[in-house]
Design a protein around this motif. Structure first.
Motif, PDB file in Angstrom:
ATOM      1  N   TYR A   1    -121.707   5.716  11.883  1.00  0.00           N
ATOM      2  CA  TYR A   1    -122.918   5.085  12.412  1.00  0.00           C
ATOM      3  C   TYR A   1    -123.851   6.123  13.046  1.00  0.00           C
ATOM      4  CZ  TYR A   1    -126.000   2.234  15.257  1.00  0.00           C
ATOM      5  OH  TYR A   1    -127.121   1.672  15.826  1.00  0.00           O
ATOM      6  N   PHE A   2    -123.328   6.960  13.919  1.00  0.00           N
ATOM      7  CA  PHE A   2    -124.182   7.896  14.644  1.00  0.00           C
ATOM      8  C   PHE A   2    -124.666   9.047  13.766  1.00  0.00           C
ATOM      9  CE2 PHE A   2    -122.219   5.891  18.395  1.00  0.00           C
ATOM     10  CZ  PHE A   2    -123.383   5.598  19.101  1.00  0.00           C
ATOM     11  N   ILE A   3    -123.867   9.459  12.809  1.00  0.00           N
ATOM     12  CA  ILE A   3    -124.319  10.516  11.889  1.00  0.00           C
ATOM     13  C   ILE A   3    -125.528  10.042  11.089  1.00  0.00           C
ATOM     14  CG2 ILE A   3    -123.723  11.829   9.813  1.00  0.00           C
ATOM     15  CD1 ILE A   3    -120.828  11.922  10.888  1.00  0.00           C
ATOM     16  N   THR A   4    -125.401   8.875  10.471  1.00  0.00           N
ATOM     17  CA  THR A   4    -126.504   8.369   9.640  1.00  0.00           C
ATOM     18  C   THR A   4    -127.719   7.997  10.484  1.00  0.00           C
ATOM     19  OG1 THR A   4    -125.416   6.198   9.702  1.00  0.00           O
ATOM     20  CG2 THR A   4    -125.039   7.566   7.763  1.00  0.00           C
ATOM     21  N   LEU A   5    -127.507   7.575  11.723  1.00  0.00           N
ATOM     22  CA  LEU A   5    -128.637   7.276  12.611  1.00  0.00           C
ATOM     23  C   LEU A   5    -129.418   8.551  12.914  1.00  0.00           C
ATOM     24  CD1 LEU A   5    -130.040   5.023  14.212  1.00  0.00           C
ATOM     25  CD2 LEU A   5    -128.561   5.617  16.166  1.00  0.00           C
ATOM     26  N   LYS A   6    -128.709   9.639  13.132  1.00  0.00           N
ATOM     27  CA  LYS A   6    -129.383  10.923  13.389  1.00  0.00           C
ATOM     28  C   LYS A   6    -130.094  11.434  12.141  1.00  0.00           C
ATOM     29  CE  LYS A   6    -128.306  11.664  17.718  1.00  0.00           C
ATOM     30  NZ  LYS A   6    -129.349  11.812  18.763  1.00  0.00           N
TER      31      LYS A   6
ATOM     32  N   PHE B   1    -124.373   4.592  -1.306  1.00  0.00           N
ATOM     33  CA  PHE B   1    -124.425   3.145  -1.518  1.00  0.00           C
ATOM     34  C   PHE B   1    -125.316   2.463  -0.473  1.00  0.00           C
ATOM     35  CE2 PHE B   1    -119.794   3.666  -3.130  1.00  0.00           C
ATOM     36  CZ  PHE B   1    -120.271   4.179  -4.334  1.00  0.00           C
ATOM     37  N   GLY B   2    -125.238   2.920   0.767  1.00  0.00           N
ATOM     38  CA  GLY B   2    -126.064   2.336   1.819  1.00  0.00           C
ATOM     39  C   GLY B   2    -127.550   2.563   1.574  1.00  0.00           C
ATOM     40  N   TYR B   3    -127.869   3.716   1.069  1.00  0.00           N
ATOM     41  CA  TYR B   3    -129.259   4.070   0.748  1.00  0.00           C
ATOM     42  C   TYR B   3    -129.807   3.132  -0.336  1.00  0.00           C
ATOM     43  CZ  TYR B   3    -133.120   7.017  -0.969  1.00  0.00           C
ATOM     44  OH  TYR B   3    -134.348   7.505  -1.374  1.00  0.00           O
ATOM     45  N   ILE B   4    -129.002   2.893  -1.368  1.00  0.00           N
ATOM     46  CA  ILE B   4    -129.430   2.017  -2.467  1.00  0.00           C
ATOM     47  C   ILE B   4    -129.518   0.567  -1.984  1.00  0.00           C
ATOM     48  CG2 ILE B   4    -128.814   1.127  -4.751  1.00  0.00           C
ATOM     49  CD1 ILE B   4    -127.375   3.773  -5.277  1.00  0.00           C
ATOM     50  N   PHE B   5    -128.519   0.133  -1.229  1.00  0.00           N
ATOM     51  CA  PHE B   5    -128.492  -1.255  -0.757  1.00  0.00           C
ATOM     52  C   PHE B   5    -129.718  -1.545   0.119  1.00  0.00           C
ATOM     53  CE2 PHE B   5    -127.274  -4.839   1.846  1.00  0.00           C
ATOM     54  CZ  PHE B   5    -126.577  -5.655   0.962  1.00  0.00           C
ATOM     55  N   HIS B   6    -130.097  -0.591   0.938  1.00  0.00           N
ATOM     56  CA  HIS B   6    -131.264  -0.780   1.804  1.00  0.00           C
ATOM     57  C   HIS B   6    -132.534  -0.918   0.979  1.00  0.00           C
ATOM     58  CE1 HIS B   6    -134.452   0.639   4.708  1.00  0.00           C
ATOM     59  NE2 HIS B   6    -133.871  -0.338   5.381  1.00  0.00           N
TER      60      HIS B   6
ATOM     61  N   MET C   1    -127.734 -12.419  21.236  1.00  0.00           N
ATOM     62  CA  MET C   1    -126.715 -11.459  21.654  1.00  0.00           C
ATOM     63  C   MET C   1    -127.241 -10.036  21.459  1.00  0.00           C
ATOM     64  SD  MET C   1    -122.740 -11.125  20.376  1.00  0.00           S
ATOM     65  CE  MET C   1    -122.407 -12.849  20.708  1.00  0.00           C
ATOM     66  N   LYS C   2    -127.032  -9.170  22.447  1.00  0.00           N
ATOM     67  CA  LYS C   2    -127.524  -7.812  22.376  1.00  0.00           C
ATOM     68  C   LYS C   2    -126.766  -7.014  21.318  1.00  0.00           C
ATOM     69  CE  LYS C   2    -129.008  -7.570  27.209  1.00  0.00           C
ATOM     70  NZ  LYS C   2    -128.854  -6.860  28.503  1.00  0.00           N
ATOM     71  N   LYS C   3    -127.479  -5.985  20.796  1.00  0.00           N
ATOM     72  CA  LYS C   3    -126.889  -5.150  19.744  1.00  0.00           C
ATOM     73  C   LYS C   3    -125.598  -4.492  20.211  1.00  0.00           C
ATOM     74  CE  LYS C   3    -129.781  -4.949  16.085  1.00  0.00           C
ATOM     75  NZ  LYS C   3    -129.368  -5.009  14.670  1.00  0.00           N
ATOM     76  N   ASN C   4    -125.601  -3.926  21.422  1.00  0.00           N
ATOM     77  CA  ASN C   4    -124.409  -3.236  21.916  1.00  0.00           C
ATOM     78  C   ASN C   4    -123.219  -4.179  22.017  1.00  0.00           C
ATOM     79  OD1 ASN C   4    -125.842  -0.871  22.125  1.00  0.00           O
ATOM     80  ND2 ASN C   4    -126.277  -1.085  24.312  1.00  0.00           N
ATOM     81  N   THR C   5    -123.482  -5.421  22.415  1.00  0.00           N
ATOM     82  CA  THR C   5    -122.402  -6.412  22.501  1.00  0.00           C
ATOM     83  C   THR C   5    -121.840  -6.720  21.121  1.00  0.00           C
ATOM     84  OG1 THR C   5    -123.511  -7.407  24.409  1.00  0.00           O
ATOM     85  CG2 THR C   5    -121.789  -8.710  23.337  1.00  0.00           C
ATOM     86  N   ILE C   6    -122.742  -6.824  20.131  1.00  0.00           N
ATOM     87  CA  ILE C   6    -122.305  -7.079  18.751  1.00  0.00           C
ATOM     88  C   ILE C   6    -121.442  -5.931  18.241  1.00  0.00           C
ATOM     89  CG2 ILE C   6    -123.093  -7.341  16.369  1.00  0.00           C
ATOM     90  CD1 ILE C   6    -125.558  -8.774  17.479  1.00  0.00           C
TER      91      ILE C   6
ATOM     92  N   GLN D   1    -131.946   2.284  12.243  1.00  0.00           N
ATOM     93  CA  GLN D   1    -130.737   1.580  12.654  1.00  0.00           C
ATOM     94  C   GLN D   1    -130.178   0.712  11.530  1.00  0.00           C
ATOM     95  OE1 GLN D   1    -130.985  -1.331  15.949  1.00  0.00           O
ATOM     96  NE2 GLN D   1    -129.516  -0.008  17.010  1.00  0.00           N
ATOM     97  N   ARG D   2    -131.061   0.097  10.776  1.00  0.00           N
ATOM     98  CA  ARG D   2    -130.621  -0.785   9.692  1.00  0.00           C
ATOM     99  C   ARG D   2    -129.836  -0.004   8.639  1.00  0.00           C
ATOM    100  NH1 ARG D   2    -128.888  -5.801   8.656  1.00  0.00           N
ATOM    101  NH2 ARG D   2    -129.355  -6.457   6.530  1.00  0.00           N
ATOM    102  N   VAL D   3    -130.296   1.181   8.288  1.00  0.00           N
ATOM    103  CA  VAL D   3    -129.599   2.008   7.307  1.00  0.00           C
ATOM    104  C   VAL D   3    -128.211   2.382   7.837  1.00  0.00           C
ATOM    105  CG1 VAL D   3    -129.605   4.208   6.066  1.00  0.00           C
ATOM    106  CG2 VAL D   3    -131.721   2.909   6.303  1.00  0.00           C
ATOM    107  N   SER D   4    -128.147   2.718   9.122  1.00  0.00           N
ATOM    108  CA  SER D   4    -126.865   3.079   9.728  1.00  0.00           C
ATOM    109  C   SER D   4    -125.900   1.901   9.720  1.00  0.00           C
ATOM    110  CB  SER D   4    -127.082   3.562  11.168  1.00  0.00           C
ATOM    111  OG  SER D   4    -127.880   4.716  11.189  1.00  0.00           O
ATOM    112  N   GLU D   5    -126.405   0.721  10.037  1.00  0.00           N
ATOM    113  CA  GLU D   5    -125.557  -0.471  10.037  1.00  0.00           C
ATOM    114  C   GLU D   5    -125.022  -0.767   8.644  1.00  0.00           C
ATOM    115  OE1 GLU D   5    -127.954  -2.751  13.686  1.00  0.00           O
ATOM    116  OE2 GLU D   5    -128.249  -3.341  11.589  1.00  0.00           O
ATOM    117  N   ILE D   6    -125.898  -0.710   7.653  1.00  0.00           N
ATOM    118  CA  ILE D   6    -125.482  -0.978   6.272  1.00  0.00           C
ATOM    119  C   ILE D   6    -124.430   0.031   5.825  1.00  0.00           C
ATOM    120  CG2 ILE D   6    -126.254  -0.945   3.864  1.00  0.00           C
ATOM    121  CD1 ILE D   6    -128.938  -2.082   4.862  1.00  0.00           C
ATOM    122  N   THR D   7    -124.690   1.318   6.082  1.00  0.00           N
ATOM    123  CA  THR D   7    -123.763   2.359   5.654  1.00  0.00           C
ATOM    124  C   THR D   7    -122.412   2.211   6.327  1.00  0.00           C
ATOM    125  OG1 THR D   7    -125.627   3.884   5.347  1.00  0.00           O
ATOM    126  CG2 THR D   7    -123.436   4.852   5.467  1.00  0.00           C
TER     127      THR D   7
END
Length: 544
Positions: free
Chosen positions: A99-104, A322-327, A1-6, A109-115
């Motif tokens: 999502y978009f703030i942390t991605l920028k 928390f997302g930074y540490i979890f990653h 399944m594509k990321k955008n669909t998820i 992408q993984r950090v953004s998803e976790i956060t």
């Protein structure tokens, strides 16, 4: 399944879960009922400039939250669902922005998803979008301002985003006044360090942005001050200075460490992450911790006026932390992550046990569906090859289980959590709403909202009924807010007409004589209701 669909599926599930039975329980006292009733009065009177609460001008907050709530009521009707609808939309917008703030910022992408998943699961965030106050909208517009300033640094069209940033600050100002801009302004320095500007910003753009912020943000204030003498002092002294330095006047004075036992526990279980071993912080995170977590939390702790959701915009800074540490721990494959998985899996079990032991009348199907959903969650999580993925799935899925199941519990315990739907149902079923609804020494805006009529209030010392009436244009408000000490004759006339008299907890000795005008009494939770039985002609109460 594509990321955008998820991602679309992710947002769709959230939308369904948060809107499911959103109006099953009534608006709760006191904050939610107050916001819902002010919006209802805007809709009924057509006056969207001057907020009114039970017929008295209420200038404590700027109007953005009332306008959004009124929009929901215009679309879906004057009911709890219409009043709360845009809170769920605000939650979806927050997740997209996170999502978009942390991605920028981090480019991963993984950090953004976790956060984003961590942010979505924070109890304090979920709490804010399930109960109508201004905090959820303030948080949304704060994230919007942070996003626009980030895009101003990252985009090839920085001037456009800078102007939009100025507009977002104006909206914040119209949401909660000057304090609303604290978090976005503190984020400026870390964003500058994390996001080198791609294109220069014209000096004139900065001035225009500042002008937009001042003009748009101040229009409502100026319009009111021009028509209400003394309102400038009200805004600056009572609503700004007193809230920060003299909260005793507002009955909200709390100790310096208040948020250590209120706000921080509402970040569990993620609040334990910073205390784990082997965490390394780069300069980006050091700046974020200082400007987005430490300084604002210190500010809110120093401020005299405190409520649990006041620091809500700081939740984003905590989620990034928390997302930074979890990653980091995910990359190092730390086994300590199992503890977080255990926490999330235990929550639905505790919810089911609590409902079974404490709440009567819940259908067996409710428990069966809860067990079924929980089984699917456990199966889905156990099939993951990485424990970190299992934890993220659980942390997202558990709120999506608890939230749609919670309305059934909230409906059953509504009287215990300051709701009044059972009262209004009783009043309407017996046709008592056709007469006067009188409440003794309590401000119960939820009754006005659900009955869609103004109740009468007898003031006998309750500070919530000591309203600021200095800006009223006439004395019509005095018909519905009566002083027990000075307007006893008017109260007598009122109770001798078709009416229902409501007390909370008990009937004070000095007010016992009022109950003689009625021939029927009923207890509904903490409320005592006196009314006229249709088959018995009540006697007229004599003045004492």
């Amino acid at each position: 399944m594509k990321k955008n669909t998820i991602y679309l599926l992710f947002l769709g599930i959230i939308c369904f879960c948060f809107l499911f039975h959103l109006g099953q329980w009534g608006v709760l006292e006191s904050s939610e009922a107050r916001y819902a009733e002010i919006a209802r009065e805007m809709v009924s009177t057509g006056d969207y400039l001057q907020p009114q609460l039970q017929g008295i001008y209420h200038f404590d907050k700027p109007p953005i939250t009332y306008w959004i709530t009124a929009l929901g009521q215009n679309i879906f009707g004057i009911n709890p669902f219409g009043s709360r609808f845009f809170l769920s939309i605000a939650y979806l917008i927050q997740l997209v922005l996170v999502y978009f703030i942390t991605l920028k910022w981090f480019g991963k992408q993984r950090v953004s998803e976790i956060t984003t998943v961590i942010y979505a699961s924070l109890p304090v965030v979920i709490m804010s979008v399930r109960n109508l106050t201004t905090d959820a909208y303030l948080n949304t517009f704060s994230l919007l301002a942070i996003f626009l300033y980030t895009m101003h640094r990252r985009s090839k069209c920085p001037n456009i985003y800078h102007l939009l940033w100025g507009i977002s600050l104006a909206i914040l100002f119209m949401t909660k006044g000057p304090v609303a801009m604290l978090i976005p302004v503190l984020w400026i320095y870390p964003i500058k360090k994390m996001c080198p500007a791609k294109e220069p910003t014209y000096r004139i753009t900065r001035w225009v942005s500042a002008l937009i912020m001042i003009v748009l943000g101040g229009m409502w204030y100026v319009a009111l001050i021009r028509n209400n003498q003394g309102l400038w002092d009200f805004f600056t002294q009572e609503q700004l200075v007193d809230r920060f330095a003299n909260a005793q006047a507002l009955r909200r004075s709390e100790p310096f460490y208040y948020y250590l036992y209120t706000f921080i526990p509402a970040l569990l279980p993620w609040a334990f992450l910073p205390f784990t071993r082997g965490v390394k912080y780069d300069k980006k995170m050091q700046l974020i911790l200082l400007f987005a977590v430490a300084i604002p939390m210190l500010f809110f702790s120093i401020a005299s006026s405190k409520l649990i959701l006041y620091p809500l915009p700081v939740a984003f800074g905590f989620a990034v932390w928390f997302g930074y540490i979890f990653h980091q721990k995910e990359e190092k494959k730390r086994k300590g992550q199992y503890l977080y998985g255990a926490f999330f899996f235990v929550l639905p079990v505790l919810m089911g046990i609590y409902a079974f032991l404490n709440i009567k009348g819940i259908s067996t199907w409710w428990y069966l569906l809860l067990i079924f959903d929980y089984t699917i969650l456990v199966t889905l999580s156990c099939r993951q090859s990485k424990i970190s993925n299992s934890i993220l799935i659980a942390s997202f899925a558990i709120p999506m289980i608890l939230v749609p199941y919670s309305p059934t519990i909230l409906e059953k315990i509504e009287l215990d959590i300051n709701g009044t739907t059972p009262l209004t149902e009783f009043i309407v079923q017996r046709g008592l709403n056709k007469g006067h609804v009188i409440v003794y020494d309590e401000r119960v805006a939820s009754l006005d909202f659900q009955l869609q009529k103004q109740t009468y209030e007898i003031e006998d010392g309750n500070y919530l009924l000591k309203r600021n009436t200095s800006f009223q244009k006439d004395t019509n408000w005095q018909k519905h807010l009566l002083s027990f000490k000075t307007q006893r004759t008017d109260i007598m006339k009122l109770v001798n007409q078709p009416s229902i008299l409501i007390f909370k907890y008990k009937v004070p000795k000095q007010a016992l004589f009022l109950t003689r005008a009625y021939n029927k009494q009923v207890h509904i939770g903490k409320w005592i209701l006196y009314y006229h039985h249709k088959d018995i002609e009540s006697s007229t109460l004599r003045v004492e």
